[in-house]
Write a protein that holds these residues in place. Structure first.
Motif, PDB file in Angstrom:
ATOM      1  N   TYR A 219       3.725  -1.621  -4.352  1.00 43.73           N
ATOM      2  CA  TYR A 219       3.109  -0.311  -3.850  1.00 43.73           C
ATOM      3  C   TYR A 219       4.230   0.456  -3.204  1.00 43.73           C
ATOM      4  CZ  TYR A 219      -0.955  -3.398  -4.315  1.00 43.73           C
ATOM      5  OH  TYR A 219      -1.908  -4.015  -4.931  1.00 43.73           O
ATOM      6  N   PHE A 220       4.101   1.639  -3.383  1.00 41.42           N
ATOM      7  CA  PHE A 220       5.172   2.607  -3.068  1.00 41.42           C
ATOM      8  C   PHE A 220       4.695   3.767  -2.374  1.00 41.42           C
ATOM      9  CE2 PHE A 220       7.289   0.097  -6.291  1.00 41.42           C
ATOM     10  CZ  PHE A 220       8.594   0.123  -5.831  1.00 41.42           C
ATOM     11  N   ASP A 221       5.484   4.432  -1.473  1.00 41.67           N
ATOM     12  CA  ASP A 221       5.062   6.176  -1.222  1.00 41.67           C
ATOM     13  C   ASP A 221       5.706   6.761  -2.293  1.00 41.67           C
ATOM     14  OD1 ASP A 221       3.246   5.624   1.075  1.00 41.67           O
ATOM     15  OD2 ASP A 221       5.176   5.520   2.324  1.00 41.67           O
ATOM     16  N   PRO A 222       5.278   7.483  -2.982  1.00 37.14           N
ATOM     17  CA  PRO A 222       6.016   8.201  -4.163  1.00 37.14           C
ATOM     18  C   PRO A 222       6.309   9.743  -3.722  1.00 37.14           C
ATOM     19  CG  PRO A 222       3.627   8.612  -4.251  1.00 37.14           C
ATOM     20  CD  PRO A 222       3.756   7.577  -3.215  1.00 37.14           C
ATOM     21  N   HIS A 223       7.515  10.082  -4.371  1.00 39.36           N
ATOM     22  CA  HIS A 223       8.238  11.295  -4.069  1.00 39.36           C
ATOM     23  C   HIS A 223       7.449  12.439  -4.777  1.00 39.36           C
ATOM     24  CE1 HIS A 223      11.461   9.346  -2.329  1.00 39.36           C
ATOM     25  NE2 HIS A 223      11.931   8.953  -3.181  1.00 39.36           N
ATOM     26  N   ASP A 224       6.695  12.251  -6.123  1.00 43.34           N
ATOM     27  CA  ASP A 224       5.902  13.171  -6.607  1.00 43.34           C
ATOM     28  C   ASP A 224       4.496  12.759  -6.057  1.00 43.34           C
ATOM     29  OD1 ASP A 224       8.038  14.256  -7.937  1.00 43.34           O
ATOM     30  OD2 ASP A 224       7.584  12.903  -9.910  1.00 43.34           O
ATOM     31  N   ASP A 225       3.570  13.803  -6.517  1.00 39.39           N
ATOM     32  CA  ASP A 225       2.197  13.870  -6.079  1.00 39.39           C
ATOM     33  C   ASP A 225       1.391  13.021  -7.190  1.00 39.39           C
ATOM     34  OD1 ASP A 225      -0.286  14.361  -5.177  1.00 39.39           O
ATOM     35  OD2 ASP A 225      -0.375  16.514  -5.298  1.00 39.39           O
ATOM     36  N   PHE A 226       1.000  11.990  -6.716  1.00 40.06           N
ATOM     37  CA  PHE A 226       0.179  11.181  -7.671  1.00 40.06           C
ATOM     38  C   PHE A 226      -1.347  11.145  -7.349  1.00 40.06           C
ATOM     39  CE2 PHE A 226       4.312   9.690  -9.036  1.00 40.06           C
ATOM     40  CZ  PHE A 226       4.007   9.148 -10.172  1.00 40.06           C
ATOM     41  N   ALA A 251      -1.150   4.491  -1.235  1.00 38.76           N
ATOM     42  CA  ALA A 251       0.088   4.459  -1.982  1.00 38.76           C
ATOM     43  C   ALA A 251      -0.179   4.367  -3.336  1.00 38.76           C
ATOM     44  CB  ALA A 251       0.548   2.670  -1.349  1.00 38.76           C
ATOM     45  N   VAL A 252       1.025   4.261  -4.346  1.00 40.12           N
ATOM     46  CA  VAL A 252       0.594   4.177  -5.503  1.00 40.12           C
ATOM     47  C   VAL A 252       1.083   2.592  -5.978  1.00 40.12           C
ATOM     48  CG1 VAL A 252       1.028   6.420  -6.114  1.00 40.12           C
ATOM     49  CG2 VAL A 252       2.956   4.980  -6.007  1.00 40.12           C
ATOM     50  N   LYS A 253       0.415   2.064  -6.708  1.00 40.94           N
ATOM     51  CA  LYS A 253       0.685   0.866  -7.327  1.00 40.94           C
ATOM     52  C   LYS A 253       1.127   0.582  -8.753  1.00 40.94           C
ATOM     53  CE  LYS A 253      -2.039  -3.292  -8.700  1.00 40.94           C
ATOM     54  NZ  LYS A 253      -3.712  -3.697  -8.805  1.00 40.94           N
ATOM     55  N   VAL A 254       2.134  -0.282  -8.976  1.00 47.72           N
ATOM     56  CA  VAL A 254       2.622  -0.183 -10.323  1.00 47.72           C
ATOM     57  C   VAL A 254       3.071  -1.488 -10.549  1.00 47.72           C
ATOM     58  CG1 VAL A 254       5.227   0.349  -9.585  1.00 47.72           C
ATOM     59  CG2 VAL A 254       4.532   0.740 -11.958  1.00 47.72           C
ATOM     60  N   PRO A 289      10.584   9.357 -12.431  1.00 41.49           N
ATOM     61  CA  PRO A 289      11.519   9.215 -11.361  1.00 41.49           C
ATOM     62  C   PRO A 289      11.111   9.684  -9.904  1.00 41.49           C
ATOM     63  CG  PRO A 289      11.657  11.367 -12.724  1.00 41.49           C
ATOM     64  CD  PRO A 289      10.840  10.291 -13.468  1.00 41.49           C
ATOM     65  N   GLY A 290       9.638  10.153  -9.739  1.00 44.32           N
ATOM     66  CA  GLY A 290       9.243  10.509  -8.448  1.00 44.32           C
ATOM     67  C   GLY A 290       8.338   9.199  -7.987  1.00 44.32           C
ATOM     68  N   LEU A 291       8.239   8.208  -8.909  1.00 47.77           N
ATOM     69  CA  LEU A 291       7.077   6.940  -8.375  1.00 47.77           C
ATOM     70  C   LEU A 291       7.732   6.240  -7.349  1.00 47.77           C
ATOM     71  CD1 LEU A 291       4.764   5.503  -9.205  1.00 47.77           C
ATOM     72  CD2 LEU A 291       6.052   4.135 -10.988  1.00 47.77           C
ATOM     73  N   ALA A 292       8.693   5.656  -7.540  1.00 52.79           N
ATOM     74  CA  ALA A 292       9.245   4.365  -6.836  1.00 52.79           C
ATOM     75  C   ALA A 292       9.904   4.928  -5.448  1.00 52.79           C
ATOM     76  CB  ALA A 292       9.856   3.298  -7.240  1.00 52.79           C
ATOM     77  N   GLY A 293       9.044   5.735  -4.625  1.00 52.97           N
ATOM     78  CA  GLY A 293       9.844   6.358  -3.484  1.00 52.97           C
ATOM     79  C   GLY A 293      10.289   5.379  -2.576  1.00 52.97           C
ATOM     80  N   THR A 294       9.333   5.092  -1.414  1.00 49.56           N
ATOM     81  CA  THR A 294       9.579   4.190  -0.251  1.00 49.56           C
ATOM     82  C   THR A 294       8.682   3.014  -0.701  1.00 49.56           C
ATOM     83  OG1 THR A 294      10.102   5.937   1.198  1.00 49.56           O
ATOM     84  CG2 THR A 294       9.553   3.854   2.293  1.00 49.56           C
ATOM     85  N   PHE A 295       9.270   1.913  -0.597  1.00 45.57           N
ATOM     86  CA  PHE A 295       8.729   0.517  -0.989  1.00 45.57           C
ATOM     87  C   PHE A 295       7.813   0.212   0.425  1.00 45.57           C
ATOM     88  CE2 PHE A 295       8.515  -3.914  -0.439  1.00 45.57           C
ATOM     89  CZ  PHE A 295       7.769  -4.212  -1.524  1.00 45.57           C
ATOM     90  N   ARG A 296       6.476   0.091   0.058  1.00 46.97           N
ATOM     91  CA  ARG A 296       5.384  -0.338   1.145  1.00 46.97           C
ATOM     92  C   ARG A 296       5.372  -1.924   1.239  1.00 46.97           C
ATOM     93  NH1 ARG A 296       1.768   3.728   2.313  1.00 46.97           N
ATOM     94  NH2 ARG A 296       0.616   1.917   3.266  1.00 46.97           N
ATOM     95  N   ARG A 297       4.983  -2.430   0.108  1.00 46.95           N
ATOM     96  CA  ARG A 297       4.636  -3.698  -0.038  1.00 46.95           C
ATOM     97  C   ARG A 297       4.471  -4.251  -1.374  1.00 46.95           C
ATOM     98  NH1 ARG A 297      -0.147  -1.001   0.587  1.00 46.95           N
ATOM     99  NH2 ARG A 297      -2.080  -1.658  -0.741  1.00 46.95           N
ATOM    100  N   ALA A 298       4.153  -5.934  -1.377  1.00 45.38           N
ATOM    101  CA  ALA A 298       4.016  -5.947  -2.796  1.00 45.38           C
ATOM    102  C   ALA A 298       3.167  -7.446  -2.617  1.00 45.38           C
ATOM    103  CB  ALA A 298       5.150  -6.464  -3.359  1.00 45.38           C
TER     104      ALA A 298
END
Length: 365
Positions: A219-226, A251-254, A289-298
């Motif tokens: 889970y990340f805080d992304p740089h782009d708008d998701f 958060a975004v999940k990948v 490239p804008g997906l994995a901004g700030t790592f939040r958790r896993a």
């Protein structure tokens, strides 16, 4: 005590089975070794993809058509928001398995979809950076379901329909007609086993070599708008295949699909390590490239794989099993519940489940 049906395991599939059986008038006991909607197995993590452009095999599509109808009904009956229709993208080379398989499904069943070339993908979804030779298949009816809410919703409906549900009560032994737990023994006219990654432990008699695979959800805080982005599955030429979701719960999940360490529910490493976070960041850096901004958790979860990655759903005498969902099963939860109720009550189902016969994994015996 005696019940018409004892359901072992109350995760995604077991909770749906308990509800459908109780709804159809059976006296049901549901047993779960952990708390409701726990995070120890495969039915957690906040989101699971659901789609009908099914590259795994077009034979799944009729089940998915029914499942999508049933998600709506479960939402209405439970009062819970479970299914988020945000659209879905399959991205890959024109000859990749995900693209060719998805096209086969949508063409065979006339599913609504669009084919987009790389330039169209970039314009329509600015967070994507596909290579010039990659294309996308967009399915507007796809999206994601929330697994925990699904489990809670099915459990609430099961209890409302009269099922008796017991938690933190591990099964120590079962056989046709009887289930023994750490708290007692129960007589059962029929036993339904939905064991998730405990399949090797509870279903040794099937003689199927299930493989339990550790998976990590990032889970990340992304740089782009998701916030309005579709779900996506990216079948990359270099083998670094991954899937992900729009922003949900902040958060975004990948995650990667398969390729995890082989484990058991007892030996799984539930610590997510720095090198694993670095691996998903590297894999997504070029295409998103804008997906994995700030790592939040896993968090970790487990796939229960069969050799061919197809499910096992079958009835044998007074026992019915549903397992081996191989990392792509949760989208089928409501229709699997219906199938299991059919098999218990009628001995057969109108749904096509020939693909899931366990005999195929035992040399066709």
């Amino acid at each position: 005590m005696t019940y018409d049906v004892v359901v072992i395991g109350l995760g995604g599939m077991g909770s749906a089975a308990a509800y459908r059986l109780a709804q159809r008038g059976k006296r049901v006991l549901g047993l779960e070794k952990f708390t409701p909607a726990h995070a120890r197995g495969s039915s957690h993590g906040g989101s699971r993809i659901t789609r009908q452009a099914y590259f795994e095999d077009p034979a799944y599509v009729p089940l998915l058509l029914r499942a999508h109808e049933m998600w709506d009904q479960i939402e209405c009956d439970s009062g819970e928001r479970i299914f988020h229709r945000v659209g879905g993208l399959i991205v890959g080379g024109q000859d990749s398995g995900a693209i060719t398989g998805s096209r086969a499904s949508v063409e065979q069943f006339g599913l609504t979809h669009e084919l987009l070339d790389a330039s169209q993908l970039r314009r329509r979804f600015p967070a994507l950076r596909p290579a010039d030779d990659e294309i996308g298949l967009y399915e507007p009816g796809a999206g994601f379901v929330v697994p925990e809410t699904s489990v809670w919703g099915h459990l609430a409906l099961a209890a409302r329909a009269g099922a008796e549900l017991r938690f933190e009560e591990p099964v120590t032994h079962w056989e046709a007609g009887k289930v023994t737990t750490t708290r007692g023994a129960y007589e059962a006219g029929h036993v339904v086993v939905c064991p998730g990654p405990w399949a090797p432990e509870l279903l040794g008699g099937l003689r199927i070599p299930f493989e339990i695979e550790r998976q990590v959800q990032f889970y990340f805080d992304p740089h782009d708008d998701f916030r309005d982005h579709p779900i996506y599955i990216w079948d990359r030429a270099d083998g670094t295949n991954f899937y992900g979701f729009p922003e949900h719960d902040g958060a975004v999940k990948v995650a990667f699909h398969h390729g995890g360490e082989i484990c058991t529910p007892e030996t799984i490493d539930r610590t997510v390590h720095a090198h694993e976070v670095e691996a998903i960041v590297r894999a997504t850096r070029s295409p998103m490239p804008g997906l994995a901004g700030t790592f939040r958790r896993a968090t970790t979860c487990m796939y229960t794989n069969t050799a061919d990655r197809h499910f096992v759903i079958a009835r044998e005498n007074d026992v019915t099993v549903a397992c081996g969902f191989s990392g792509h099963g949760f989208k089928f939860v409501p229709v699997v519940g219906e199938i299991l109720a059919d098999l218990v009550i009628d001995g057969a189902t109108r749904h096509p489940i020939g693909l899931f016969d366990p005999a195929r994994l035992r040399g066709g015996e």
